[in-house]
Design an enzyme around this catalytic site. Structure first.
Site, PDB file in Angstrom:
ATOM      1  N   HIS A   1      85.776  14.098 -20.038  1.00 38.57           N
ATOM      2  CA  HIS A   1      85.224  14.114 -21.393  1.00 38.57           C
ATOM      3  C   HIS A   1      85.965  15.091 -22.297  1.00 38.57           C
ATOM      4  O   HIS A   1      85.822  15.043 -23.523  1.00 38.57           O
ATOM      5  CB  HIS A   1      83.739  14.472 -21.342  1.00 38.57           C
ATOM      6  CG  HIS A   1      82.932  13.840 -22.433  1.00 38.57           C
ATOM      7  ND1 HIS A   1      83.331  13.837 -23.745  1.00 38.57           N
ATOM      8  CD2 HIS A   1      81.745  13.193 -22.413  1.00 38.57           C
ATOM      9  CE1 HIS A   1      82.415  13.224 -24.487  1.00 38.57           C
ATOM     10  NE2 HIS A   1      81.459  12.815 -23.704  1.00 38.57           N
TER      11      HIS A   1
ATOM     12  N   ASP B   1      87.946  -8.804 -21.597  1.00 40.83           N
ATOM     13  CA  ASP B   1      88.277  -9.909 -20.705  1.00 40.83           C
ATOM     14  C   ASP B   1      89.720  -9.769 -20.222  1.00 40.83           C
ATOM     15  O   ASP B   1      90.650  -9.740 -21.014  1.00 40.83           O
ATOM     16  CB  ASP B   1      88.091 -11.228 -21.471  1.00 40.83           C
ATOM     17  CG  ASP B   1      88.340 -12.456 -20.625  1.00 40.83           C
ATOM     18  OD1 ASP B   1      88.768 -12.299 -19.474  1.00 40.83           O
ATOM     19  OD2 ASP B   1      88.104 -13.565 -21.130  1.00 40.83           O
TER      20      ASP B   1
END
Length: 454
Positions: A164, A389
């Site tokens: 992070h 995708d």
């Protein structure tokens, strides 16, 4: 039927380090002040779930490694290592060390795990890379790592663990999108990354923002600290959200004007905060804090580049006593959430946040009694689903895996529905951790959403 955890076996291959496919700069890059907001070893792992590709000839591990190698040409800092500087700050050494990549094979089909839609934490944790503890205070985990697990049905999961301190959720999503684009045949990512961390470096201030809560006044729970912590995923459907919003608007008096209604985030944030506090049985006179991430990329002046992938969030904060939180009309609490969010968007608040963090980082480490703070993060609009995708099919699910930064009581995440459950279209999944003894009461509060009278 849920798969028996004891029967799940995952065979690991050797870890490899995926390097950029072309030469990249060898430099040390400084991080921004906001990048230093999380702890340097804070890792947030997520699991992407894919059904069997229509083209069974494609090896997802090979495709992912090839695409990752190409993406690292653009995101080359992520192939480096985090290092501590003499001034105590963390930088990234772009040394081309590579991204750890682990391939694994599971002994079952994804359908037997219900495509992780039940979100069994024990299973999710096996599907992400297991970072080893740092050896000394100057050593940190790799900025990013991957674990691809193939299942007997031909489906697979991609566990991506990101530091992070290098990327926030938006930045990690853009990196993942770049990999997906390259895997599906694109010659380069649509959005080119930029570093530009100097845009978010603060100045020393003599007037830092005050700490929102101190240890002496923080609420406490009789159930904390606890060794037995549960993780649950609650599904809130579109109709329940509609009824909640309608009930909130009815609470507002006719004499009170509302220029705009309440968002799903604002409504659920207030409801979950109150429900959690009730479940923890916080003491009435103690203070409780709701803190939530606010994305400020487009609220900077000028706005940050679309390709900026570092931390660019401030925090909205609301503090109430438990008595106030429990007894105020819920619409009043939602209004406080909305107001806090709007303040966090302002240029003045953003600058004060950065300057305070630069001057006194400890000011952001809230002193609290056990259970006093709820840290809420909204992942619904990050873009991880559904448009990721690989050239086969869209992911059917995406879930957090509570390791490292997720593995503590006090965190809640709002998630988009999985594609496995059509009845949840337009709904929200609420991921939360609580002591086991407090979870039944929280479940009761969440079930009550289904019978709210608009």
């Amino acid at each position: 039927m849920a798969y028996q955890m004891a029967s799940l076996k995952i065979e690991m291959k050797e870890v490899v380090h995926v390097k950029p496919s072309k030469p990249t700069p060898s430099i040390v890059l400084p991080l921004s002040t906001l990048d230093h907001r999380p702890y340097p070893d804070s890792i947030w792992p997520i699991v992407h779930v894919y059904q069997s590709p229509s083209n069974g000839q494609l090896d997802p591990a090979f495709v992912l490694k090839q695409a990752l190698s190409k993406a690292l040409v653009y995101y080359y800092p992520l192939a480096g290592k985090l290092v501590k500087q003499p001034n105590g700050k963390v930088a990234i050494n772009c040394n081309n060390d590579g991204v750890p990549f682990l391939e694994a094979i599971a002994n079952c089909e994804l359908s037997s795990l219900n495509y992780l839609d039940d979100h069994d934490i024990r299973i999710a944790k096996q599907l992400v890379f297991d970072f080893h503890p740092q050896q000394d205070e100057n050593e940190y985990p790799h900025p990013v790592s991957f674990k691809l697990t193939k299942f007997q049905c031909g489906g697979f999961t991609i566990g991506m663990s990101t530091s992070h301190i290098v990327c926030d959720g938006w930045g990690a999503c853009k990196f993942f999108h770049a990999i997906v684009e390259l895997a599906s045949g694109k010659s380069e990512p649509f959005l080119k990354p930029v570093w530009e961390r100097e845009r978010l470096i603060g100045s020393i201030t003599t007037q830092p923002m005050p700490n929102p809560m101190d240890e002496a006044t923080a609420a406490v729970s009789p159930f904390l600290p606890a060794t037995d912590v549960m993780y649950e995923l609650f599904k809130v459907d579109k109709e329940s959200i509609r009824r909640l919003k309608m009930s909130l608007m009815k609470e507002i008096s006719c004499n009170e004007s509302m220029e705009q209604g309440f968002t799903t985030f604002e409504s659920l944030a207030a409801y979950v905060w109150r429900s959690r506090a009730r479940a923890l049985n916080l003491n009435n006179e103690g203070k409780t804090l709701l803190v939530f991430s606010v994305q400020v990329r487009q609220h900077m002046s000028p706005p940050l580049s679309d390709g900026y992938y570092g931390t660019a969030i401030t925090e909205g904060q609301v503090v109430l006593t438990m008595k106030e939180l429990n007894e105020k009309p819920l619409s009043d609490i939602v209004k406080l959430v909305k107001e806090s969010k709007n303040v966090a968007f302002t240029g003045d608040f953003i600058k004060k946040t950065i300057d305070t963090l630069e001057s006194n980082p400890e000011n952001f480490n809230v002193e609290e009694g056990p259970g006093a703070t709820l840290a809420l993060s909204d992942w619904k609009h990050l873009g991880f689903m559904p448009n990721v995708d690989f050239g086969w099919k869209e992911p059917i699910n995406m879930v957090p895996a509570p390791c490292n930064m997720f593995e503590y009581e006090g965190l809640c995440i709002f998630l988009s529905p999985s594609n496995h459950d059509p009845s949840m279209e337009g709904g929200v999944r609420v991921f939360i951790s609580l002591p086991s003894v407090a979870m039944p009461k929280f479940k009761e509060e969440m079930e009550a959403l289904k019978v709210i009278t608009p």
